[in-house]
Design a protein around this motif. Sequence first.
Motif, PDB file in Angstrom:
ATOM      1  N   ALA A  81       0.830  -1.207   0.000  1.00 28.68           N
ATOM      2  CA  ALA A  81       0.000   0.000   0.000  1.00 28.68           C
ATOM      3  C   ALA A  81       0.863   1.256   0.000  1.00 28.68           C
ATOM      4  CB  ALA A  81      -0.922  -0.001   1.214  1.00 28.68           C
ATOM      5  N   CYS A  82       0.651   2.084  -0.987  1.00 29.64           N
ATOM      6  CA  CYS A  82       1.364   3.358  -1.059  1.00 29.64           C
ATOM      7  C   CYS A  82       1.102   4.146   0.225  1.00 29.64           C
ATOM      8  CB  CYS A  82       0.850   4.145  -2.264  1.00 29.64           C
ATOM      9  SG  CYS A  82       1.573   5.792  -2.427  1.00 29.64           S
ATOM     10  N   THR A  83       2.137   4.762   0.734  1.00 33.13           N
ATOM     11  CA  THR A  83       2.005   5.500   1.987  1.00 33.13           C
ATOM     12  C   THR A  83       1.281   6.824   1.812  1.00 33.13           C
ATOM     13  OG1 THR A  83       4.208   6.441   1.666  1.00 33.13           O
ATOM     14  CG2 THR A  83       4.044   4.445   3.027  1.00 33.13           C
ATOM     15  N   HIS A  84       0.940   7.181   0.595  1.00 29.73           N
ATOM     16  CA  HIS A  84       0.185   8.413   0.380  1.00 29.73           C
ATOM     17  C   HIS A  84      -1.288   8.189   0.692  1.00 29.73           C
ATOM     18  CE1 HIS A  84      -1.725  11.508  -2.455  1.00 29.73           C
ATOM     19  NE2 HIS A  84      -1.357  12.137  -1.352  1.00 29.73           N
ATOM     20  N   GLN A  85      -1.970   7.397  -0.131  1.00 28.94           N
ATOM     21  CA  GLN A  85      -3.395   7.158   0.098  1.00 28.94           C
ATOM     22  C   GLN A  85      -3.779   5.691  -0.066  1.00 28.94           C
ATOM     23  OE1 GLN A  85      -5.697   9.947  -2.234  1.00 28.94           O
ATOM     24  NE2 GLN A  85      -4.978  11.687  -1.044  1.00 28.94           N
ATOM     25  N   GLY A  86      -2.799   4.802  -0.090  1.00 27.72           N
ATOM     26  CA  GLY A  86      -3.096   3.387   0.038  1.00 27.72           C
ATOM     27  C   GLY A  86      -3.260   2.559  -1.216  1.00 27.72           C
ATOM     28  N   GLN A  87      -3.166   3.145  -2.391  1.00 29.38           N
ATOM     29  CA  GLN A  87      -3.270   2.311  -3.601  1.00 29.38           C
ATOM     30  C   GLN A  87      -2.048   1.402  -3.691  1.00 29.38           C
ATOM     31  OE1 GLN A  87      -4.934   3.748  -7.216  1.00 29.38           O
ATOM     32  NE2 GLN A  87      -3.253   2.930  -8.443  1.00 29.38           N
ATOM     33  N   ASN A  88      -2.235   0.180  -4.184  1.00 28.41           N
ATOM     34  CA  ASN A  88      -1.106  -0.735  -4.331  1.00 28.41           C
ATOM     35  C   ASN A  88      -0.083  -0.188  -5.322  1.00 28.41           C
ATOM     36  OD1 ASN A  88      -1.930  -2.628  -2.505  1.00 28.41           O
ATOM     37  ND2 ASN A  88      -2.559  -4.152  -4.008  1.00 28.41           N
ATOM     38  N   TYR A  97       6.298   1.935  -8.019  1.00 27.60           N
ATOM     39  CA  TYR A  97       5.627   3.134  -8.517  1.00 27.60           C
ATOM     40  C   TYR A  97       4.139   3.062  -8.203  1.00 27.60           C
ATOM     41  CZ  TYR A  97       3.741   6.552 -11.764  1.00 27.60           C
ATOM     42  OH  TYR A  97       3.061   7.609 -12.303  1.00 27.60           O
ATOM     43  N   CYS A  98       3.589   4.177  -7.781  1.00 27.13           N
ATOM     44  CA  CYS A  98       2.154   4.266  -7.521  1.00 27.13           C
ATOM     45  C   CYS A  98       1.526   5.114  -8.613  1.00 27.13           C
ATOM     46  CB  CYS A  98       1.891   4.885  -6.153  1.00 27.13           C
ATOM     47  SG  CYS A  98       0.117   5.033  -5.821  1.00 27.13           S
ATOM     48  N   SER A  99       0.633   4.513  -9.377  1.00 23.18           N
ATOM     49  CA  SER A  99       0.030   5.219 -10.513  1.00 23.18           C
ATOM     50  C   SER A  99      -1.072   6.182 -10.092  1.00 23.18           C
ATOM     51  CB  SER A  99      -0.513   4.205 -11.527  1.00 23.18           C
ATOM     52  OG  SER A  99      -1.523   3.413 -10.925  1.00 23.18           O
ATOM     53  N   ALA A 100      -1.482   6.128  -8.823  1.00 23.87           N
ATOM     54  CA  ALA A 100      -2.567   7.020  -8.398  1.00 23.87           C
ATOM     55  C   ALA A 100      -2.168   8.486  -8.514  1.00 23.87           C
ATOM     56  CB  ALA A 100      -3.001   6.690  -6.971  1.00 23.87           C
ATOM     57  N   HIS A 101      -1.017   8.831  -7.963  1.00 23.19           N
ATOM     58  CA  HIS A 101      -0.578  10.227  -8.005  1.00 23.19           C
ATOM     59  C   HIS A 101       0.915  10.356  -8.290  1.00 23.19           C
ATOM     60  CE1 HIS A 101      -3.965   9.896  -5.032  1.00 23.19           C
ATOM     61  NE2 HIS A 101      -4.496  10.676  -5.956  1.00 23.19           N
ATOM     62  N   GLY A 102       1.567   9.250  -8.624  1.00 23.97           N
ATOM     63  CA  GLY A 102       2.948   9.337  -9.096  1.00 23.97           C
ATOM     64  C   GLY A 102       4.062   9.178  -8.081  1.00 23.97           C
ATOM     65  N   SER A 103       3.771   8.703  -6.892  1.00 18.15           N
ATOM     66  CA  SER A 103       4.859   8.494  -5.929  1.00 18.15           C
ATOM     67  C   SER A 103       5.721   7.310  -6.376  1.00 18.15           C
ATOM     68  CB  SER A 103       4.304   8.203  -4.528  1.00 18.15           C
ATOM     69  OG  SER A 103       3.693   9.357  -4.008  1.00 18.15           O
ATOM     70  N   SER A 104       6.984   7.356  -6.026  1.00 14.74           N
ATOM     71  CA  SER A 104       7.856   6.230  -6.332  1.00 14.74           C
ATOM     72  C   SER A 104       8.776   5.955  -5.152  1.00 14.74           C
ATOM     73  CB  SER A 104       8.659   6.473  -7.617  1.00 14.74           C
ATOM     74  OG  SER A 104       9.425   7.639  -7.504  1.00 14.74           O
ATOM     75  N   GLY A 114       7.296  12.166  -4.415  1.00 13.02           N
ATOM     76  CA  GLY A 114       6.006  12.308  -3.743  1.00 13.02           C
ATOM     77  C   GLY A 114       4.859  12.267  -4.724  1.00 13.02           C
ATOM     78  N   PRO A 115       3.654  12.479  -4.176  1.00 18.49           N
ATOM     79  CA  PRO A 115       3.338  13.162  -2.927  1.00 18.49           C
ATOM     80  C   PRO A 115       3.492  12.334  -1.646  1.00 18.49           C
ATOM     81  CG  PRO A 115       1.319  12.548  -4.023  1.00 18.49           C
ATOM     82  CD  PRO A 115       2.446  12.205  -4.967  1.00 18.49           C
ATOM     83  N   ALA A 116       3.715  11.039  -1.712  1.00 15.59           N
ATOM     84  CA  ALA A 116       3.935  10.277  -0.485  1.00 15.59           C
ATOM     85  C   ALA A 116       5.135  10.861   0.258  1.00 15.59           C
ATOM     86  CB  ALA A 116       4.183   8.808  -0.809  1.00 15.59           C
TER      87      ALA A 116
HETATM   88  S1  FES Z   1      -1.941   6.874  -3.393  1.00 18.37           S
HETATM   89 FE1  FES Z   1       0.072   6.579  -4.155  1.00 18.37          FE
HETATM   90  S2  FES Z   1       0.715   8.555  -4.799  1.00 18.37           S
HETATM   91 FE2  FES Z   1      -1.267   8.875  -3.966  1.00 18.37          FE
END
Ligand code: FES
Length: 136
Positions: A81-88, A97-104, A114-116
Amino acid sequence: MDRKEFLTLFGAGAAALLYTSCVTGCQATDNPISAPANVDFTVDLSASGNAALTRDGGYLYNSGVIVARIAAGNFVAVSAACTHQGQNVQFTGNQFYCSAHGSSFSTTGARTAGPANSPLRKYNTTITGTSLRVFS
Ligand code: FES
């Protein structure tokens, strides 16, 4: 309306729109989802369901953990779970890489973009024959 008035009006409107979309769609703070604690499971690399781990860059999810193969005999496991908002997060071959908002995140789980704000939790891996153990 002359050019200067248009640009002034358009600029103010665009700024208001950007501010509103960021405030409502992208929170700067990390979510409260905590990484799995007490992790201890084994992945049978000879099982067809785990075939993703037979090639470099392949990955799978298990018990809230993403397990990825960097190279033959070299695996890494971090909280999924991405530490930003939890998407895998996904594995891209050299980072998570998190495709929700681009954290890596690096292969150690360290946040690289970020944004994580927080890192992913890293777990231990050890391989014996075709059994890959992932544990905290
Ligand atoms: S949930 Fe991963 S960058 Fe926002």
